[in-house]
Design a protein around this motif. Structure first.
Motif, PDB file in Angstrom:
ATOM      1  N   UNK A 125       0.244   4.968   2.145  1.00 45.30           N
ATOM      2  CA  UNK A 125      -1.175   5.176   2.465  1.00 45.30           C
ATOM      3  C   UNK A 125      -1.613   4.392   3.697  1.00 45.30           C
ATOM      4  N   UNK A 167     -10.536   5.609  -0.643  1.00 49.15           N
ATOM      5  CA  UNK A 167     -10.428   6.298  -1.943  1.00 49.15           C
ATOM      6  C   UNK A 167      -9.144   5.900  -2.698  1.00 49.15           C
ATOM      7  N   UNK A 168      -7.947   6.030  -2.085  1.00 47.54           N
ATOM      8  CA  UNK A 168      -6.756   5.644  -2.846  1.00 47.54           C
ATOM      9  C   UNK A 168      -6.602   4.125  -3.033  1.00 47.54           C
ATOM     10  N   UNK A 169      -7.161   3.309  -2.116  1.00 51.08           N
ATOM     11  CA  UNK A 169      -6.938   1.863  -2.213  1.00 51.08           C
ATOM     12  C   UNK A 169      -8.008   1.163  -3.049  1.00 51.08           C
ATOM     13  N   UNK A 180     -14.779   6.487  -2.071  1.00 52.26           N
ATOM     14  CA  UNK A 180     -14.850   7.021  -0.712  1.00 52.26           C
ATOM     15  C   UNK A 180     -15.730   6.127   0.156  1.00 52.26           C
ATOM     16  N   UNK A 201       0.803  -1.225   0.000  1.00 53.47           N
ATOM     17  CA  UNK A 201       0.000   0.000   0.000  1.00 53.47           C
ATOM     18  C   UNK A 201       0.838   1.277   0.000  1.00 53.47           C
ATOM     19  N   UNK A 222     -10.971   8.161   3.592  1.00 48.05           N
ATOM     20  CA  UNK A 222      -9.701   8.683   3.078  1.00 48.05           C
ATOM     21  C   UNK A 222      -8.687   7.578   2.802  1.00 48.05           C
TER      22      UNK A 222
END
Lengths: 64, 248
Positions: B53, B116-118, B122, B50, B113
């Motif tokens: 993050x 969203x990136x993973x 959201x 990851x 939060x």
């Protein structure tokens, strides 16, 4: 420093998480402290009213 | 040790005790959170899957634990209030609710939060996230119900019942990742299983969790002192403090 803040491109997500968490925790403490100081003021007022009532009662007793 | 625990169940003796304990829990909370952040951002390595993050975990997981743990403690106090009719139990339950709600919101927010990136989203309506959202509604429902009823004893009974019934949601949150197919990853730590992450990551998370725990105790003790002063304002011992003008 800039590299640390960037967090490998995840800076927005990481700091967005930590900032909101920190703000909420500090805000909670501020709210509890405010509640206590407001409560103290109310109790103080209550105390003054009581002593005032007592005085007028005593005055009244002395007069009659 | 012969400590008379019932003595501290009376608001009059719990009030000064709580006041003396608060600063110590603040010190513990501050020290633990500083150590936890240091371990989490300086010592713990970058995750091979990851990247950076994953560092959201150091607040996300402790906040999620606290959100469930505080609810259980709140429901136990609410239950004690119903069975034993002790005044302090209701005050403790109502003092715990806002902090529990705050940590539930933090768990959801930091989860978004991290999601969203993973995951690229959201929010997803899966079992873990939905049951945690229900927990937030339970906290809000408990606080609103208590505030909506004027008679304190009826308010305690109605909201206490809600708190106890709502407790079934906590095991649902906890086991949701096992019972249903979900995007959410499994438990970070399970009993009888070697942890699946580096020791420093685990230490950072554990110490942050302890720090959040100490924070919770400190802020809840402060709030329960307000609760006690409000509810007991007509009693002799509060009146005595009022006439002296000091509130301990």
């Amino acid at each position: 420093m800039a590299e640390f803040l960037d967090m490998g491109g995840y800076g927005f997500y990481i700091w967005g998480s930590y900032l909101v968490t920190g703000v909420l925790m500090v805000l909670e403490v501020i709210l509890v402290r405010r509640r206590r100081s407001q409560l103290k003021r109310r109790l103080d007022r209550m105390g003054r009213m009581q002593s005032h009532e007592e005085e007028t009662r005593l005055d009244h007793e002395i007069e009659t | 040790m012969a400590i008379n625990w019932y003595k501290f169940a009376s608001p009059a003796s719990f009030y000064p005790l709580a006041g003396r304990l608060v600063p110590w829990f603040w010190i513990l909370a501050a020290v633990l959170i500083v150590i936890g952040l240091y371990l989490g951002f300086v010592v713990a390595p970058t995750d091979y899957k990851q990247g950076e993050a994953y560092r959201i975990m150091f607040i996300h997981v402790p906040a999620a634990w606290m959100s469930m743990f505080i609810y259980i403690v709140m429901a136990i106090y609410a239950g004690l209030a119903l069975v034993l009719k002790t005044r302090l139990s209701t005050m403790m339950a109502t003092a715990l609710a806002p902090t529990g709600a705050m940590f539930t919101f933090v768990a959801l927010w930091t989860g978004a939060f991290w999601g969203k990136p993973m995951w690229g989203a959201w929010w997803v309506w899966d079992a873990r996230l939905t049951s945690e959202l229900i927990l937030l509604f339970l906290y809000i429902g408990y606080m609103s119900l208590y505030a909506a009823i004027d008679d304190p004893r009826r308010a305690a009974r109605a909201s206490g019942l809600l708190a106890i019934v709502g407790a079934v949601n906590v095991p649902i949150i906890y086991f949701s990742v096992k019972w249903w197919n979900t995007l959410h990853q499994g438990a970070s730590i399970s009993f009888g299983q070697a942890p699946t992450m580096a020791a420093t990551m685990l230490a950072a998370m554990g110490i942050m969790a302890l720090g959040f725990w100490m924070y919770t105790i400190a802020v809840v003790l402060m709030r329960v002192r307000c609760e006690i002063l409000e509810r007991e304002r007509h009693s002799d011992w509060v009146q005595e403090m009022v006439s002296r003008g000091t509130y301990g």
